[in-house]
Design an enzyme around this catalytic site. Structure first.
Site, PDB file in Angstrom:
ATOM      1  N   HIS A  72       0.860  -1.190   0.000  1.00 32.42           N
ATOM      2  CA  HIS A  72       0.000   0.000   0.000  1.00 32.42           C
ATOM      3  C   HIS A  72       0.887   1.228   0.000  1.00 32.42           C
ATOM      4  O   HIS A  72       1.814   1.320   0.797  1.00 32.42           O
ATOM      5  CB  HIS A  72      -0.896   0.018   1.248  1.00 32.42           C
ATOM      6  CG  HIS A  72      -2.119  -0.836   1.105  1.00 32.42           C
ATOM      7  ND1 HIS A  72      -3.218  -0.694   1.909  1.00 32.42           N
ATOM      8  CD2 HIS A  72      -2.419  -1.812   0.225  1.00 32.42           C
ATOM      9  CE1 HIS A  72      -4.155  -1.573   1.535  1.00 32.42           C
ATOM     10  NE2 HIS A  72      -3.675  -2.271   0.524  1.00 32.42           N
ATOM     11  N   TYR A 198      -8.757   5.902   7.864  1.00 31.33           N
ATOM     12  CA  TYR A 198      -8.828   6.287   9.273  1.00 31.33           C
ATOM     13  C   TYR A 198      -9.793   7.465   9.347  1.00 31.33           C
ATOM     14  O   TYR A 198      -9.528   8.516   8.754  1.00 31.33           O
ATOM     15  CB  TYR A 198      -7.458   6.728   9.792  1.00 31.33           C
ATOM     16  CG  TYR A 198      -6.471   5.588   9.979  1.00 31.33           C
ATOM     17  CD1 TYR A 198      -5.770   5.061   8.903  1.00 31.33           C
ATOM     18  CD2 TYR A 198      -6.237   5.051  11.247  1.00 31.33           C
ATOM     19  CE1 TYR A 198      -4.867   4.025   9.087  1.00 31.33           C
ATOM     20  CE2 TYR A 198      -5.324   4.015  11.435  1.00 31.33           C
ATOM     21  CZ  TYR A 198      -4.648   3.510  10.348  1.00 31.33           C
ATOM     22  OH  TYR A 198      -3.753   2.491  10.523  1.00 31.33           O
ATOM     23  N   PRO A 291      -3.798  -0.028  19.240  1.00 34.41           N
ATOM     24  CA  PRO A 291      -3.639  -0.522  17.867  1.00 34.41           C
ATOM     25  C   PRO A 291      -3.606   0.557  16.779  1.00 34.41           C
ATOM     26  O   PRO A 291      -3.190   0.263  15.658  1.00 34.41           O
ATOM     27  CB  PRO A 291      -4.857  -1.435  17.668  1.00 34.41           C
ATOM     28  CG  PRO A 291      -5.838  -1.010  18.707  1.00 34.41           C
ATOM     29  CD  PRO A 291      -5.050  -0.470  19.850  1.00 34.41           C
ATOM     30  N   LYS A 295       1.414  -0.619  15.232  1.00 37.55           N
ATOM     31  CA  LYS A 295       2.838  -0.741  15.566  1.00 37.55           C
ATOM     32  C   LYS A 295       3.210  -2.009  16.333  1.00 37.55           C
ATOM     33  O   LYS A 295       4.390  -2.371  16.387  1.00 37.55           O
ATOM     34  CB  LYS A 295       3.278   0.471  16.408  1.00 37.55           C
ATOM     35  CG  LYS A 295       3.391   1.741  15.608  1.00 37.55           C
ATOM     36  CD  LYS A 295       4.538   1.647  14.619  1.00 37.55           C
ATOM     37  CE  LYS A 295       4.436   2.691  13.538  1.00 37.55           C
ATOM     38  NZ  LYS A 295       4.902   2.292  12.247  1.00 37.55           N
ATOM     39  N   TYR A 381       4.554   6.121  10.299  1.00 39.17           N
ATOM     40  CA  TYR A 381       3.630   5.035   9.960  1.00 39.17           C
ATOM     41  C   TYR A 381       4.354   3.966   9.145  1.00 39.17           C
ATOM     42  O   TYR A 381       4.252   2.774   9.437  1.00 39.17           O
ATOM     43  CB  TYR A 381       2.429   5.597   9.173  1.00 39.17           C
ATOM     44  CG  TYR A 381       1.268   4.632   9.054  1.00 39.17           C
ATOM     45  CD1 TYR A 381       1.344   3.521   8.214  1.00 39.17           C
ATOM     46  CD2 TYR A 381       0.099   4.822   9.771  1.00 39.17           C
ATOM     47  CE1 TYR A 381       0.289   2.628   8.105  1.00 39.17           C
ATOM     48  CE2 TYR A 381      -0.965   3.933   9.674  1.00 39.17           C
ATOM     49  CZ  TYR A 381      -0.857   2.849   8.828  1.00 39.17           C
ATOM     50  OH  TYR A 381      -1.896   1.960   8.734  1.00 39.17           O
TER      51      TYR A 381
END
Ligand code: APR
Ligand code: PHB
Length: 388
Positions: A72, A198, A291, A295, A381
């Site tokens: 992604h 998100y 979560p 990570k 990220y």
């Protein structure tokens, strides 16, 4: 029984450590309380950072990941009326992969490099402040066992006994609990999005993730104390549709059969030092992150990427330099990820203070509207290099 490293816990941290040690000709035995089937079927996170993929690949575990995982380029961040794509590859030149922890676990078991004793009980760690530590346990039939080792790796997750072996006079712990939980579902339906969404929403956070072209993973922020049984499938899909913006700019959330439903608590926890005498902690045994930002698994992999060469140098060449640095090196990354997970969590979850909500929206606008803001999120990220 005698081995070089006794590993407690056959989750991803323990199994990957055993695998890396075997490749370096260091013997290890893994003790696990659960059955092989139980460990293999636990549903956990599904995002691998680039450095985790690189490490698994260099350890000979990348074939199925590259064939069946999905690279992604980034994520979507949204709030009512607006959805923004953050392209990590454009921003910082790295990407992430969708590949479930369940699949990583299967690859580790199939590699057949670890000797694992499943279904043990009463695991106790002894003499870690000497050069002759050992572990005692009862096997599946209740017979006592003992493993003498040169080092012990505590990879026994958030509820295991290893971290308590570090004396209270030496250990420091930090903890934050959050006033909300996640209700997660797994559904047999094609994801309604190409990359993860998100979503900030006045009703609470929502996340659209996925496992494969035909399996979706979705989450809703719910109050602490929520029981999964309180939420019918219809109510979950309706709430996901609202929070994820069904109908916004023609986007649609397609519901499907729910195959799993569970509530996850949200907690940050860190214990240092991660090394005490001949005991080395790795993964959830030493730290827990909420979560948001995915990570947990990546941190476990990063710990082990440092620990395996440290133990190899200590036990094969009698060189303690890397082992002596392990605690500090690993903790530095742990705190970076602890901060990032906290930051993502507090940016996206709704509390009871309207002032906080305005700060969150302002932060989201900055992160999506400024290249510097976006690059900061992307760098964390997609994962900083393992030695960072
Ligand atoms: N003796 C032996 N094994 C134990 C004991 C014990 N007393 N207590 C716990 N275990 C086992 C658990 O059954 C589990 O299989 O240790 C293992 C720990 O595995 P994980 O919980 O998966 O932890 P870790 O390997 O550190 O992986 C971290 O898991 O929780 C997720 O988000 C987290 O993805 C991250 C990953
Ligand atoms: C998941 O797919 O389970 C997942 C993905 C991203 C997160 C958390 C969980 O931030």
């Amino acid at each position: 029984m005698r081995t070089q490293v006794a590993i407690i816990g056959a989750g991803p941290a323990g199994m990957l450590l055993a695998h890396l040690l075997r490749r370096a000709d260091v013997d290890a035995v893994v003790l696990e309380t659960r059955s092989q089937e139980y460990v293999a079927s636990r549903i956990r996170a599904g995002i691998l950072e680039q450095s985790s993929v690189d490490l698994l690949t260099s350890a000979g575990l990348g074939d199925r990941l590259r064939a069946e995982g999905f690279p992604h380029r980034g994520i979507y961040l949204q709030w009512p009326g607006e959805r923004h794509h953050l392209d990590f590859v454009d921003l910082i030149g790295r990407s992430v992969w969708v590949y479930g922890q369940t699949e990583v676990q299967k690859d580790l078991v199939n590699a057949n490099t670890a000797s694992v004793v499943y279904e043990v009980s009463d695991v106790q760690v002894h003499n870690v402040d000497s050069s002759a530590p050992y572990v005692t346990y009862l096997d599946a039939e209740g017979r006592p066992g003992r493993i003498d080792a040169s080092a012990i790796a505590g990879c026994d997750g958030s509820f295991g006994p290893s971290r308590a072996v570090v004396p209270a006079s030496v250990a420091t712990t930090w903890e934050r609990t959050y006033p909300y939980s996640w209700l997660g579902i797994l559904a047999d339906v094609a994801p309604s999005t190409d990359e993860l969404i998100y979503a900030w929403h006045p009703h609470g956070f929502a996340l659209h993730s996925m496992r494969s072209p035909s399996v979706s993973r979705l989450y809703l922020q719910v109050p602490n104390g929520t029981s999964a049984g309180d939420w019918s499938d219809q109510r979950i899909w309706d709430e996901l549709a609202t929070r994820l913006g069904h109908g916004q700019d023609g986007w649609k959330l397609t519901p499907g059969p729910v195959t799993d439903k569970s509530v996850l608590p949200m907690r940050s926890f860190v214990q240092t030092p991660m090394r005490y005498g001949r005991l080395f902690l790795a993964g959830d045994a030493a730290h827990i992150v909420p979560p948001t930002g995915a990570k947990g698994l990546n941190l476990a992999i990063a710990d082990v990427a440092l620990l395996a060469p440290a133990l190899t140098a200590l036990l094969r060449n009698n060189d303690p330099a890397l082992a002596d640095r392990y605690g500090d090196d690993a903790s530095r990354r742990v705190w970076r990820c602890t901060h990032f997970s906290w930051w993502m969590t507090t940016m996206l979850h709704i509390g009871d203070d309207p002032f906080d909500a305005q700060l969150q929206l302002s932060q989201l606008r900055w992160v999506t509207g400024s290249e510097a803001g976006a690059a900061g999120l992307a760098e964390n990220y997609a994962g900083l290099p393992i030695g960072f």
